[in-house]
Design an enzyme around this catalytic site. Structure first.
Site, PDB file in Angstrom:
ATOM      1  N   LYS A   1       1.055   4.129  -2.855  1.00 38.62           N
ATOM      2  CA  LYS A   1       0.580   5.485  -2.570  1.00 38.62           C
ATOM      3  C   LYS A   1       1.722   6.497  -2.687  1.00 38.62           C
ATOM      4  O   LYS A   1       1.493   7.664  -3.017  1.00 38.62           O
ATOM      5  CB  LYS A   1      -0.099   5.547  -1.201  1.00 38.62           C
ATOM      6  CG  LYS A   1      -1.438   4.783  -1.145  1.00 38.62           C
ATOM      7  CD  LYS A   1      -2.504   5.385  -2.057  1.00 38.62           C
ATOM      8  CE  LYS A   1      -3.869   4.772  -1.818  1.00 38.62           C
ATOM      9  NZ  LYS A   1      -4.916   5.313  -2.698  1.00 38.62           N
TER      10      LYS A   1
ATOM     11  N   TYR B   1       0.837  -1.213   0.000  1.00 35.53           N
ATOM     12  CA  TYR B   1       0.000   0.000   0.000  1.00 35.53           C
ATOM     13  C   TYR B   1       0.867   1.257   0.000  1.00 35.53           C
ATOM     14  O   TYR B   1       0.697   2.153  -0.834  1.00 35.53           O
ATOM     15  CB  TYR B   1      -0.909  -0.036   1.230  1.00 35.53           C
ATOM     16  CG  TYR B   1      -1.928   1.069   1.285  1.00 35.53           C
ATOM     17  CD1 TYR B   1      -2.978   1.115   0.391  1.00 35.53           C
ATOM     18  CD2 TYR B   1      -1.844   2.069   2.262  1.00 35.53           C
ATOM     19  CE1 TYR B   1      -3.932   2.129   0.453  1.00 35.53           C
ATOM     20  CE2 TYR B   1      -2.791   3.073   2.334  1.00 35.53           C
ATOM     21  CZ  TYR B   1      -3.828   3.101   1.431  1.00 35.53           C
ATOM     22  OH  TYR B   1      -4.774   4.099   1.490  1.00 35.53           O
TER      23      TYR B   1
HETATM   24  P1  NAD Z   1     -13.601   1.807   0.610  1.00 38.48           P
HETATM   25  O1  NAD Z   1     -12.289   1.100   0.494  1.00 38.48           O
HETATM   26  O2  NAD Z   1     -14.483   1.447   1.760  1.00 38.48           O
HETATM   27  O3  NAD Z   1     -14.423   1.650  -0.726  1.00 38.48           O
HETATM   28  C1  NAD Z   1     -13.755   1.521  -1.928  1.00 38.48           C
HETATM   29  C2  NAD Z   1     -14.713   1.671  -3.083  1.00 38.48           C
HETATM   30  O4  NAD Z   1     -13.933   1.415  -4.269  1.00 38.48           O
HETATM   31  C3  NAD Z   1     -15.854   0.677  -3.090  1.00 38.48           C
HETATM   32  O5  NAD Z   1     -17.065   1.357  -3.331  1.00 38.48           O
HETATM   33  C4  NAD Z   1     -15.492  -0.264  -4.253  1.00 38.48           C
HETATM   34  O6  NAD Z   1     -16.618  -0.811  -4.905  1.00 38.48           O
HETATM   35  C5  NAD Z   1     -14.715   0.669  -5.162  1.00 38.48           C
HETATM   36  N1  NAD Z   1     -13.832  -0.020  -6.105  1.00 38.48           N
HETATM   37  C6  NAD Z   1     -13.027  -1.075  -5.843  1.00 38.48           C
HETATM   38  N2  NAD Z   1     -12.424  -1.482  -6.984  1.00 38.48           N
HETATM   39  C7  NAD Z   1     -12.850  -0.647  -7.975  1.00 38.48           C
HETATM   40  C8  NAD Z   1     -12.606  -0.565  -9.356  1.00 38.48           C
HETATM   41  N3  NAD Z   1     -11.794  -1.454  -9.958  1.00 38.48           N
HETATM   42  N4  NAD Z   1     -13.213   0.407 -10.071  1.00 38.48           N
HETATM   43  C9  NAD Z   1     -14.041   1.282  -9.468  1.00 38.48           C
HETATM   44  N5  NAD Z   1     -14.333   1.253  -8.143  1.00 38.48           N
HETATM   45  C10 NAD Z   1     -13.733   0.291  -7.408  1.00 38.48           C
HETATM   46  O7  NAD Z   1     -13.353   3.380   0.604  1.00 38.48           O
HETATM   47  P2  NAD Z   1     -12.279   4.249   1.404  1.00 38.48           P
HETATM   48  O8  NAD Z   1     -11.751   3.519   2.603  1.00 38.48           O
HETATM   49  O9  NAD Z   1     -12.930   5.571   1.574  1.00 38.48           O
HETATM   50  O10 NAD Z   1     -11.044   4.369   0.397  1.00 38.48           O
HETATM   51  C11 NAD Z   1     -11.116   5.193  -0.747  1.00 38.48           C
HETATM   52  C12 NAD Z   1      -9.723   5.675  -1.092  1.00 38.48           C
HETATM   53  O11 NAD Z   1      -9.167   6.365   0.010  1.00 38.48           O
HETATM   54  C13 NAD Z   1      -8.726   4.559  -1.440  1.00 38.48           C
HETATM   55  O12 NAD Z   1      -7.879   4.988  -2.489  1.00 38.48           O
HETATM   56  C14 NAD Z   1      -7.934   4.405  -0.163  1.00 38.48           C
HETATM   57  O13 NAD Z   1      -6.639   3.879  -0.379  1.00 38.48           O
HETATM   58  C15 NAD Z   1      -7.893   5.841   0.303  1.00 38.48           C
HETATM   59  N6  NAD Z   1      -7.580   6.006   1.725  1.00 38.48           N
HETATM   60  C16 NAD Z   1      -8.381   5.413   2.662  1.00 38.48           C
HETATM   61  C17 NAD Z   1      -8.066   5.558   4.006  1.00 38.48           C
HETATM   62  C18 NAD Z   1      -8.880   4.898   5.088  1.00 38.48           C
HETATM   63  O14 NAD Z   1      -8.422   4.852   6.222  1.00 38.48           O
HETATM   64  N7  NAD Z   1     -10.084   4.433   4.809  1.00 38.48           N
HETATM   65  C19 NAD Z   1      -6.943   6.315   4.384  1.00 38.48           C
HETATM   66  C20 NAD Z   1      -6.168   6.911   3.396  1.00 38.48           C
HETATM   67  C21 NAD Z   1      -6.493   6.755   2.065  1.00 38.48           C
END
Ligand code: NAD
Length: 244
Positions: free
Chosen positions: A150, A146
């Site tokens: 990133k 990850y």
């Molecule tokens: P999540 O991981 O709960 O949901 C992810 C969404 O992505 C889902 O709706 C899924 O259907 C969709 N998805 C998966 N594969 C896909 C594809 N091939 N095409 C289109 N959509 C797809 O959401 P989150 O935790 O809010 O994460 C969203 C982003 O934020 C990610 O890039 C993650 O790395 C980043 N992020 C999350 C956190 C955290 O703590 N949750 C922290 C930092 C960054």
């Protein structure tokens, strides 16, 4: 209405930060195309003003081209899609790294390639890429794949910013700390002791709690709006103090 008249495409809009951002962008008057691979999640947008939900798998280059071709020129692209792989370098397989690079990095390249011609023709555009504090900013345990991908998002962001800075295109990244989203819940519940796992996630947040997705969305709105017109190539961190 800070985004009146703006057109926005959001990936991974079905839940979590993507969904919170779509709702915040639409509430500010943007017309938002909310896309996700999971159509069931998109059904929840029925009746939401200023939002059009569309299925899009960002691993499918042809599908990205087809979706962008049916939209008007876009003012804003929010690349939110990403996957978290759990584990150290010893636990990472070639497939884990390949998959994460395809979803976290290459998909951003594809969507940017698809929207850039329209943005360049208009002489303006804001591209927002989802990164994380877990990147070149900070090493976190059990996040080898990850953090590697990133960090690449930050490099991709700066590179695009540098190439198009004089042509009206801005490209910035958002770097959240730990956000209480459905996928985080899944990662916590996959542990033998979910309660201890949640406590460990909270413990690394100096504010003593996880973020809510609605606390990340305002930065996305800011970067989508002309309020951020002088900002490009930057990583905007919202992390509860994790990188103080
Ligand atoms: P999540 O991981 O709960 O949901 C992810 C969404 O992505 C889902 O709706 C899924 O259907 C969709 N998805 C998966 N594969 C896909 C594809 N091939 N095409 C289109 N959509 C797809 O959401 P989150 O935790 O809010 O994460 C969203 C982003 O934020 C990610 O890039 C993650 O790395 C980043 N992020 C999350 C956190 C955290 O703590 N949750 C922290 C930092 C960054």
């Amino acid at each position: 209405m800070r985004l009146k008249g703006k057109t926005v495409l959001v990936t991974a809009a079905g839940q979590g930060i993507g969904r919170a951002s779509v709702l915040a962008l639409a509430a500010e008057g943007a017309h938002v195309w909310a896309t996700d691979v999971n159509e069931q999640l998109l059904a929840a947008y029925a009746g939401v003003a200023n939002v059009t939900a569309l299925k899009l798998d960002v691993l499918d280059k042809a599908a990205i081209g087809a979706v962008v071709a049916q939209l008007p020129a876009l003012d804003v692209l929010f690349n939110c899609a990403g996957v978290v792989h759990n584990g150290t370098i010893e636990q990472a397989s070639d497939d884990d790294l390949d998959f994460a690079f395809r979803l976290n990095v290459r998909a951003q390249m594809w969507t940017i390639q698809a929207v850039l011609p329209g943005m360049l023709a208009a002489g303006r555009g804001s591209i927002i890429n989802m990164a994380s504090v877990c990147s070149s900013m900070k090493g976190l345990p059990n996040r080898f794949v990850y953090g590697t991908t990133k960090a690449a998002v930050l490099g991709l962001t700066k590179s695009v910013a540098a190439d198009y800075v004089a042509r009206g295109i801005r490209c910035n990244a958002v770097c959240p700390g730990t956000v209480d989203t459905p996928s985080l819940g899944d990662r916590i519940n996959a542990n033998a002791d979910p309660e201890a796992a949640r406590k460990a996630f909270v413990a690394r947040q100096p504010m003593g709690r996880l973020a809510q997705a609605e606390e990340i969305a305002p930065v996305v709105v800011f970067l989508a709006s002309d309020e951020s017109i002088f900002a490009t190539g930057q990583a905007f961190t919202v992390d509860g103090g994790i990188t103080i």
